[in-house]
Design a protein around this motif. Sequence first.
Motif, PDB file in Angstrom:
ATOM      1  N   UNK A 225      42.318  26.791  37.781  1.00  0.00           N
ATOM      2  CA  UNK A 225      42.066  28.358  37.607  1.00  0.00           C
ATOM      3  C   UNK A 225      41.714  28.646  39.013  1.00  0.00           C
ATOM      4  N   UNK A 226      42.450  29.664  39.716  1.00  0.00           N
ATOM      5  CA  UNK A 226      42.147  30.193  40.883  1.00  0.00           C
ATOM      6  C   UNK A 226      41.681  31.583  40.836  1.00  0.00           C
ATOM      7  N   UNK A 227      40.463  31.659  41.314  1.00  0.00           N
ATOM      8  CA  UNK A 227      39.850  33.125  41.265  1.00  0.00           C
ATOM      9  C   UNK A 227      39.722  33.712  42.498  1.00  0.00           C
ATOM     10  N   UNK A 228      40.033  34.981  42.431  1.00  0.00           N
ATOM     11  CA  UNK A 228      39.752  35.789  43.820  1.00  0.00           C
ATOM     12  C   UNK A 228      38.454  36.054  44.178  1.00  0.00           C
ATOM     13  N   UNK A 229      37.824  36.260  45.330  1.00  0.00           N
ATOM     14  CA  UNK A 229      36.632  36.655  45.831  1.00  0.00           C
ATOM     15  C   UNK A 229      36.693  37.770  46.770  1.00  0.00           C
ATOM     16  N   UNK A 230      35.620  38.401  47.089  1.00  0.00           N
ATOM     17  CA  UNK A 230      35.792  39.320  48.355  1.00  0.00           C
ATOM     18  C   UNK A 230      36.201  38.726  49.576  1.00  0.00           C
ATOM     19  N   UNK A 231      35.936  37.694  49.853  1.00  0.00           N
ATOM     20  CA  UNK A 231      35.944  36.755  51.152  1.00  0.00           C
ATOM     21  C   UNK A 231      37.728  36.486  51.180  1.00  0.00           C
ATOM     22  N   UNK A 232      38.508  36.310  49.942  1.00  0.00           N
ATOM     23  CA  UNK A 232      39.752  36.112  49.832  1.00  0.00           C
ATOM     24  C   UNK A 232      40.455  37.337  49.769  1.00  0.00           C
ATOM     25  N   UNK A 233      39.750  38.320  49.948  1.00  0.00           N
ATOM     26  CA  UNK A 233      40.699  39.946  50.201  1.00  0.00           C
ATOM     27  C   UNK A 233      41.227  40.030  48.751  1.00  0.00           C
ATOM     28  N   UNK A 234      40.836  39.474  47.712  1.00  0.00           N
ATOM     29  CA  UNK A 234      40.971  39.690  46.029  1.00  0.00           C
ATOM     30  C   UNK A 234      42.313  39.068  45.886  1.00  0.00           C
TER      31      UNK A 234
ATOM     32  N   UNK B 100      43.140  28.767  50.355  1.00  0.00           N
ATOM     33  CA  UNK B 100      42.877  28.983  51.990  1.00  0.00           C
ATOM     34  C   UNK B 100      42.200  30.055  52.553  1.00  0.00           C
ATOM     35  N   UNK B 101      42.234  31.122  51.554  1.00  0.00           N
ATOM     36  CA  UNK B 101      41.405  32.293  52.096  1.00  0.00           C
ATOM     37  C   UNK B 101      40.025  32.530  51.314  1.00  0.00           C
ATOM     38  N   UNK B 102      39.675  31.392  50.912  1.00  0.00           N
ATOM     39  CA  UNK B 102      38.216  31.246  50.012  1.00  0.00           C
ATOM     40  C   UNK B 102      38.117  31.756  48.753  1.00  0.00           C
ATOM     41  N   UNK B 103      39.392  31.781  48.044  1.00  0.00           N
ATOM     42  CA  UNK B 103      39.363  32.115  46.662  1.00  0.00           C
ATOM     43  C   UNK B 103      38.795  30.810  45.953  1.00  0.00           C
ATOM     44  N   UNK B 104      38.219  31.011  44.744  1.00  0.00           N
ATOM     45  CA  UNK B 104      37.558  29.753  44.177  1.00  0.00           C
ATOM     46  C   UNK B 104      38.833  28.995  43.456  1.00  0.00           C
TER      47      UNK B 104
END
Length: 311
Positions: free
Chosen positions: A190-199, A204-208
């Motif tokens: 499961x790939x979960x967006x974060x604030x660091x991944x800009x949603x 590679x953009x720091x999603x979980x």
Amino acid sequence: MLSLFRRKRTPLSPLERMRPRDVNPIEEILGINMRNALIAKYNPRSAIERARDKVAAKVALEAAGISCTGTVAVIDDHQTLMNFKPLRDMPDAWAIKPARGSQGDGILLAVRREGDVWYKGSGTPLTETDVMHHIQRVVDGGFSGDTASEDAALIEPLIIADPALADLCPEGLPDLRVICLHDEPLMAMLRLPTNESDGKANLHQRAIGAGVSLETGRITRALVKGEVVTHHPDTGINLIGFEVPGWDRVLELASKCGPAIGLGYSGSDIVLDKNDGPLIIEVNAHPGIEIQNICQLGLKAQMHAVGEDFR
């Protein structure tokens, strides 16, 4: 079909339970060269091209009765573009995707409309002129990522995430990646967006990246750029043990995607819509191998378990 799949499959988690004492763990890992050999063995060029084109892939999937995200319009030439009127033809919330784009490049999203103006999730306004300019850039091949001189703009209704998943993330749309050999699911995350991944659900953009047990549909482990986490860094919600809604349906859909497109080795990307449940958004003919680090399992071992001899 899925219940049969689960009965005949040997549970592989934790991996140590099935590993012979004389097997080196590194021998259970699928390396990039072996992955490429599998692609050459099982994925014909025509099927790879079909998967590469989101419009062609959706046609093949829907012909096989596989639930996909909806379609508002496909704009694949300038004549169609000239006859298209966003204010007339587009819903209040939508996504525009290049048919041959990759890694999210060229995707434009609107979450609401007020009068004659749409708004992105960030609050940035989008006029009809803005939308037309973006579609024209897509059709001109500005995001195709290959040698194609032109592309097609695929316009879809905006997916509203299942509330259980939406609660995990501050914003953005979580998605699932399921790796399959033929019709056998091998591994899932499961790939979960974060604030660091800009949603964005982009690792590679720091999603979980969260490993999901095939047997239970529950998260077993989660990482952000190689760092183990147990809670979402923005919401503080515990991830370990979270059960993905509709898990049986997720595996059923994933198992059908490769055969529908003609791929023997595939990675299916799936979203969970609030109203429609699991939907296929894309099928990848060259799925990456980072999922092994996230799940702490080896794809080679999983393939051995379903009969692959690597010859």
